[in-house]
Design an enzyme around this catalytic site. Structure first.
Site, PDB file in Angstrom:
ATOM      1  CG  HIS A 220      -1.857   1.162   0.738  1.00 27.24           C
ATOM      2  ND1 HIS A 220      -2.497   1.071  -0.306  1.00 27.24           N
ATOM      3  CD2 HIS A 220      -2.117   2.265   0.660  1.00 27.24           C
ATOM      4  CE1 HIS A 220      -3.538   2.114  -0.502  1.00 27.24           C
ATOM      5  NE2 HIS A 220      -2.874   3.118   0.487  1.00 27.24           N
ATOM      6  CE1 TYR A 224      -2.285   8.300  -0.443  1.00 26.02           C
ATOM      7  CE2 TYR A 224      -2.395   5.505  -0.297  1.00 26.02           C
ATOM      8  CZ  TYR A 224      -2.782   6.892  -0.696  1.00 26.02           C
ATOM      9  OH  TYR A 224      -4.166   7.134  -0.172  1.00 26.02           O
ATOM     10  CG  HIS A 371      -9.054   1.370  -7.588  1.00 34.65           C
ATOM     11  ND1 HIS A 371      -9.026   2.310  -7.119  1.00 34.65           N
ATOM     12  CD2 HIS A 371      -7.741   0.980  -6.906  1.00 34.65           C
ATOM     13  CE1 HIS A 371      -8.627   2.756  -6.374  1.00 34.65           C
ATOM     14  NE2 HIS A 371      -7.390   2.093  -6.100  1.00 34.65           N
ATOM     15  CG  PHE A 372      -4.404  -1.210 -10.324  1.00 32.01           C
ATOM     16  CD1 PHE A 372      -3.357  -1.307 -11.625  1.00 32.01           C
ATOM     17  CD2 PHE A 372      -4.788  -2.911  -9.859  1.00 32.01           C
ATOM     18  CE1 PHE A 372      -3.593  -2.343 -12.204  1.00 32.01           C
ATOM     19  CE2 PHE A 372      -4.819  -3.851 -10.777  1.00 32.01           C
ATOM     20  CZ  PHE A 372      -3.658  -4.060 -11.653  1.00 32.01           C
ATOM     21  CG  HIS A 373      -5.744   0.167 -15.555  1.00 34.47           C
ATOM     22  ND1 HIS A 373      -5.217  -1.353 -15.366  1.00 34.47           N
ATOM     23  CD2 HIS A 373      -3.542   0.269 -17.222  1.00 34.47           C
ATOM     24  CE1 HIS A 373      -4.338  -1.792 -16.103  1.00 34.47           C
ATOM     25  NE2 HIS A 373      -3.546  -1.574 -16.675  1.00 34.47           N
ATOM     26  NE  ARG A 436      -6.212  -8.271  -9.416  1.00 31.69           N
ATOM     27  CZ  ARG A 436      -5.676  -7.462  -8.762  1.00 31.69           C
ATOM     28  NH1 ARG A 436      -6.009  -7.031  -7.913  1.00 31.69           N
ATOM     29  NH2 ARG A 436      -4.203  -7.176  -9.832  1.00 31.69           N
ATOM     30  NE  ARG A 437      -2.962 -10.353  -9.220  1.00 32.67           N
ATOM     31  CZ  ARG A 437      -3.043 -10.091  -8.552  1.00 32.67           C
ATOM     32  NH1 ARG A 437      -3.412 -10.913  -7.072  1.00 32.67           N
ATOM     33  NH2 ARG A 437      -1.879  -9.008  -8.155  1.00 32.67           N
TER      34      ARG A 437
HETATM   35 FE1  HAS Z   1      -5.876   1.697  -3.844  1.00 37.47          FE
HETATM   36  C1  HAS Z   1      -6.396  -1.919  -4.643  1.00 37.47           C
HETATM   37  C2  HAS Z   1      -8.417   1.470  -1.562  1.00 37.47           C
HETATM   38  C3  HAS Z   1      -5.735   5.162  -3.679  1.00 37.47           C
HETATM   39  C4  HAS Z   1      -3.365   1.900  -6.537  1.00 37.47           C
HETATM   40  N1  HAS Z   1      -5.027  -0.019  -5.622  1.00 37.47           N
HETATM   41  C5  HAS Z   1      -5.559  -0.787  -5.649  1.00 37.47           C
HETATM   42  C6  HAS Z   1      -4.203  -1.789  -5.790  1.00 37.47           C
HETATM   43  C7  HAS Z   1      -3.319  -0.135  -6.776  1.00 37.47           C
HETATM   44  C8  HAS Z   1      -3.950   0.459  -6.425  1.00 37.47           C
HETATM   45  C9  HAS Z   1      -2.192  -1.315  -8.084  1.00 37.47           C
HETATM   46  O1  HAS Z   1      -9.251  -1.478   0.257  1.00 37.47           O
HETATM   47  C10 HAS Z   1      -4.330  -2.849  -6.852  1.00 37.47           C
HETATM   48  C11 HAS Z   1      -3.776  -3.910  -5.841  1.00 37.47           C
HETATM   49  C12 HAS Z   1      -3.247  -5.164  -6.447  1.00 37.47           C
HETATM   50  O2  HAS Z   1      -2.867  -5.545  -7.450  1.00 37.47           O
HETATM   51  O3  HAS Z   1      -4.273  -6.308  -5.953  1.00 37.47           O
HETATM   52  N2  HAS Z   1      -6.836   2.544  -2.974  1.00 37.47           N
HETATM   53  C13 HAS Z   1      -7.941   2.641  -1.617  1.00 37.47           C
HETATM   54  C14 HAS Z   1      -7.454   4.384  -1.535  1.00 37.47           C
HETATM   55  C15 HAS Z   1      -7.330   5.084  -1.775  1.00 37.47           C
HETATM   56  C16 HAS Z   1      -6.918   4.386  -3.355  1.00 37.47           C
HETATM   57  C17 HAS Z   1      -8.966   3.976   0.001  1.00 37.47           C
HETATM   58  N3  HAS Z   1      -4.796   3.047  -4.699  1.00 37.47           N
HETATM   59  C18 HAS Z   1      -4.800   4.864  -4.907  1.00 37.47           C
HETATM   60  C19 HAS Z   1      -3.804   4.720  -5.588  1.00 37.47           C
HETATM   61  C20 HAS Z   1      -2.865   4.164  -6.154  1.00 37.47           C
HETATM   62  C21 HAS Z   1      -4.063   3.074  -6.124  1.00 37.47           C
HETATM   63  C22 HAS Z   1      -3.253   6.686  -5.586  1.00 37.47           C
HETATM   64  C23 HAS Z   1      -2.256   4.196  -6.853  1.00 37.47           C
HETATM   65  C24 HAS Z   1      -1.467   5.237  -7.147  1.00 37.47           C
HETATM   66  N4  HAS Z   1      -7.523   0.154  -3.545  1.00 37.47           N
HETATM   67  C25 HAS Z   1      -7.523   0.721  -2.230  1.00 37.47           C
HETATM   68  C26 HAS Z   1      -7.994  -0.926  -1.975  1.00 37.47           C
HETATM   69  C27 HAS Z   1      -7.806  -1.552  -2.572  1.00 37.47           C
HETATM   70  C28 HAS Z   1      -7.093  -1.161  -3.812  1.00 37.47           C
HETATM   71  C29 HAS Z   1      -9.051  -1.522  -0.849  1.00 37.47           C
HETATM   72  C30 HAS Z   1      -7.321  -3.737  -2.521  1.00 37.47           C
HETATM   73  C31 HAS Z   1      -8.963  -3.623  -3.577  1.00 37.47           C
HETATM   74  C32 HAS Z   1      -8.861  -5.275  -3.741  1.00 37.47           C
HETATM   75  O4  HAS Z   1      -9.744  -5.947  -2.974  1.00 37.47           O
HETATM   76  O5  HAS Z   1      -8.096  -6.378  -3.739  1.00 37.47           O
HETATM   77  C33 HAS Z   1      -7.463   6.374  -1.244  1.00 37.47           C
HETATM   78  O6  HAS Z   1      -5.924   6.985  -1.262  1.00 37.47           O
HETATM   79  C34 HAS Z   1      -7.865   7.172  -2.819  1.00 37.47           C
HETATM   80  C35 HAS Z   1      -8.163   8.916  -2.339  1.00 37.47           C
HETATM   81  C36 HAS Z   1      -8.639   9.702  -2.579  1.00 37.47           C
HETATM   82  C37 HAS Z   1      -9.728  10.569  -3.398  1.00 37.47           C
HETATM   83  C38 HAS Z   1      -9.605  11.806  -4.342  1.00 37.47           C
HETATM   84  C39 HAS Z   1      -9.053  13.161  -3.591  1.00 37.47           C
HETATM   85  C40 HAS Z   1      -9.188  13.368  -5.233  1.00 37.47           C
HETATM   86  C41 HAS Z   1      -8.579  14.693  -5.423  1.00 37.47           C
HETATM   87  C42 HAS Z   1      -8.382  14.809  -7.306  1.00 37.47           C
HETATM   88  C43 HAS Z   1      -9.023  16.332  -6.781  1.00 37.47           C
HETATM   89  C44 HAS Z   1      -8.984  16.881  -8.010  1.00 37.47           C
HETATM   90  C45 HAS Z   1      -8.409  18.370  -9.125  1.00 37.47           C
HETATM   91  C46 HAS Z   1      -9.265  18.584 -10.002  1.00 37.47           C
HETATM   92  C47 HAS Z   1      -8.544  18.894  -8.014  1.00 37.47           C
HETATM   93  C48 HAS Z   1     -10.666  10.603  -1.857  1.00 37.47           C
HETATM   94  C49 HAS Z   1      -7.041  14.646  -5.657  1.00 37.47           C
HETATM   95  C50 HAS Z   1     -10.936  18.962 -10.066  1.00 37.47           C
HETATM   96  C51 HAS Z   1     -11.348  19.374 -11.001  1.00 37.47           C
HETATM   97  C52 HAS Z   1     -12.871  19.802 -11.543  1.00 37.47           C
HETATM   98  C53 HAS Z   1     -13.090  20.096 -13.103  1.00 37.47           C
HETATM   99  C54 HAS Z   1     -13.622  18.662 -11.515  1.00 37.47           C
END
Ligand code: HAS
Length: 549
Positions: A220, A224, A371-373, A436-437
């Site tokens: 995890h 980050y 999700h991760f793409h 997947r996989r």
């Molecule tokens: Fe994830 C699985 C939970 C973030 C990558 N994640 C994965 C895997 C990868 C990955 C590679 O809880 C697969 C691993 C594998 O092979 O098995 N992930 C989360 C959570 C977050 C999260 C809670 N993941 C990421 C990030 C990754 C990433 C970042 C890569 C860089 N993830 C999971 C969980 C799994 C998981 C489970 C396991 C699932 C399973 O069952 O296998 C959080 O950090 C996300 C928080 C983000 C937000 C969004 C905030 C938005 C922002 C953008 C602002 C935009 C602006 C522009 C200012 C709340 C900061 C706006 C403009 C407009 C015009 C509107």
């Protein structure tokens, strides 16, 4: 802040990391294309190539190699610019580079000859040839050398500038490297103590649950580690590109500290369906997972605030008048901006994944791949591309010409279209139960399988568009590295407002923040790991691919 101009020797060092990054993009991207085509069921892999070989190459080369080389190279450049790099440090940086490269080549050859079809998570009891594990260990050791060079760079600067706060980007790099070091201790322990002896046959069995727990202790924070360099650009580089100033130095530092503290003790959210871990500890780590969302939302707030204050200062009025005047035609802004937008659905999907019970619906389905793409392959990668558009010409003494800028915009659009199609199809197919996989299969004519096929074809269409985007990106990289006109390309670093509040000194109290991080890790992991060691079922003998090798 003194601005160190790079010497030729320094630029060559940073560029070497970029070459490996873009070669990895090409190889990994090609594998991705083959995968989506094979999974659509309409295309047979040629020359008897095994689907799981290309899937392993894809994950390892893009998820582990491209990211690590880009991050280490970019972070070296950031530190070189803000705190300087001595000759001795440069020599050590080369040692880091070569150690990582030798490890990468070893792991890559082992996968390509079909001796490591274990995917990028190399879950036991699938066994790879020992050269694969040694290769991975070398990549980690090389990155640790980079960690200590980076720490030393900041330390030397601090000694020369007593009492001054460190440059923001140097602070951010140090946080990311501290997180990487603490996290990679877990996977290094697993590779050295569990996998290598087991792969060599010195240990008959492996404790599968322990190996997966140590992997996700690392896995995890790994995501980050990919994300924080993008945040560095969002906080401290994009404001300069849009003609603004840093929103808040203190807020940026605080959000990085929170990410350091909460990124590590959360690995169980990848193991929510794993038997053998007490649900109480899973619940505790899920709560900690939701804490990581806080600094992420602080980041979103800060970016919006920068956009708005910059626009208003330029005289744009109305509720959203400032929005229209963002530099949409500058790819250095557009590519990272699309990355930010993609993080909204990507992050929302993450929150779904982390919600303990809902995870049962999506776990091991292709939803997770969707999700991760969105997160790593769009939010993070488009921001890396956005950085490369100015970093590469800055290092090669060339310029991002209007023509290359236009090509970059086309590249960004292609990527956005391809990824929207592919990732949406993955999310939907995942909700319909698509695994997947796994290679294409009609699962003996299962009824549910019929609902998947159109989404698998959509993934192949999206994957093909993405591969065109990769070819275009490689073309732009080659232009920026070798053929663009000579000139000066700015290394954009935002400054603070003149009347900014002073940053509280406590934010640089490394003992305090690393102390809290270690305390949280001990709290979240000590009892469950003790439990795993005490109550694990018997270990597993290795399973080789092809079975019976
Ligand atoms: Fe994830 C699985 C939970 C973030 C990558 N994640 C994965 C895997 C990868 C990955 C590679 O809880 C697969 C691993 C594998 O092979 O098995 N992930 C989360 C959570 C977050 C999260 C809670 N993941 C990421 C990030 C990754 C990433 C970042 C890569 C860089 N993830 C999971 C969980 C799994 C998981 C489970 C396991 C699932 C399973 O069952 O296998 C959080 O950090 C996300 C928080 C983000 C937000 C969004 C905030 C938005 C922002 C953008 C602002 C935009 C602006 C522009 C200012 C709340 C900061 C706006 C403009 C407009 C015009 C509107």
């Amino acid at each position: 802040m003194k601005d160190w101009n790079f010497s030729k020797k320094e630029s060559r060092l940073y560029m070497s990391f970029m070459y490996v990054t873009f070669v990895s993009l090409l190889i990994g991207g090609l594998m991705g294309l083959l995968q989506t085509l094979a999974r659509a069921g309409e295309f047979q892999l040629p020359f008897g190539i095994n689907y799981y070989t290309i899937l392993t190459v894809h994950g390892v080369i893009l998820g582990l190699v491209l990211t690590t080389f880009f991050i280490v190279g970019f972070q070296f450049a950031l530190l070189g610019k803000t705190v300087g790099l001595s000759d001795k440090q440069r020599q050590w940086a080369w040692i880091a580079f070569w150690t990582m490269l030798v490890g990468t080549v070893m792991a890559a050859i082992t996968i390509l000859v079909g001796q490591a079809n274990v995917l990028y998570t190399f879950y036991a009891p699938l066994r790879a040839h020992v050269a694969f594990y040694i290769g991975l260990a070398l990549v980690i050791v090389g990155s640790w050398i980079a960690v200590f060079v980076n720490f030393r760079q900041l330390y030397v600067w601090k000694k020369a500038n007593p009492g001054q706060k460190s440059p923001l980007l140097a602070f951010m790099v140090t946080i990311n490297m501290a997180m990487w070091f603490i996290a990679s201790l877990g996977v290094a322990a697993s590779v050295l103590i569990q996998f290598i002896p087991w792969s060599l046959g010195y240990a008959a069995t492996i404790n599968v649950l322990l190996s997966r727990t140590l992997f996700w202790y690392f896995g995890h924070p790994l995501v980050y580690f990919w994300l924080l360099p993008a945040y560095m650009a969002w906080y401290a580089i994009i404001p300069k590109i849009i003609g603004g100033k840093l929103f808040s130095d203190s807020l940026a530092r605080l959000s990085f500290i929170l990410l350091l503290m909460f990124s590590i003790p959360v690995g169980f959210h990848h193991q929510l369906t794993e038997p053998g871990i007490d649900p109480t500890w899973k619940f505790i780590q899920v709560v900690l997972t939701f804490m990581v969302v806080v600094p992420t939302l602080m980041t979103a707030f800060s970016i919006f605030a920068t956009f708005e204050t910059t626009g208003r200062r330029k005289g744009h009025k109305g509720l959203f008048g400032w929005f229209k005047y963002l530099p949409w035609k500058d790819v250095r802004f557009l590519a990272p901006f699309i990355g930010m937008v993609a993080f909204i659905p990507g992050g929302a999907g993450g929150i779904v994944n982390a919600s303990h019970q809902v995870n049962t619906l999506v776990h091991n389905t292709i939803w997770v791949t969707g999700h991760f793409h969105l997160t790593v392959a769009t939010t993070v990668l488009l921001t890396y591309f956005g950085i490369a558009y100015w970093l590469v010409p800055h290092l090669t003494g060339r310029r991002l010409t209007p023509k290359l800028n236009r090509l970059g915009i086309i590249q960004t659009i292609i990527w956005t279209v391809g990824m929207t199609i592919m990732s949406t199809a993955m999310h939907i197919q995942g909700l319909l139960g698509g695994p997947r996989r796994s290679n294409f299969s009609n699962y003996a004519g299962g009824e549910q399988v019929d609902t998947w096929i159109s989404y698998q074809i959509a993934q192949a269409v999206g994957g093909t568009i993405l591969f065109i985007g990769i070819l275009l990106m490689i073309y732009i990289f080659i232009q920026l590295a070798y053929f663009a006109p000579k000139g000066v390309q700015e290394f954009p670093i935002a400054e603070e407002e003149e009347d900014a509040e002073p940053t509280p000194k406590i934010l640089e109290n490394w003992y305090l923040w690393i102390g809290i991080t270690i305390a949280l890790i001990l709290f979240a992991y000590t009892i469950p790991v003790f439990d795993i060691l005490k109550h694990s079922p018997p270990g597993s003998i290795p399973f080789d691919w092809p079975i019976g090798r």
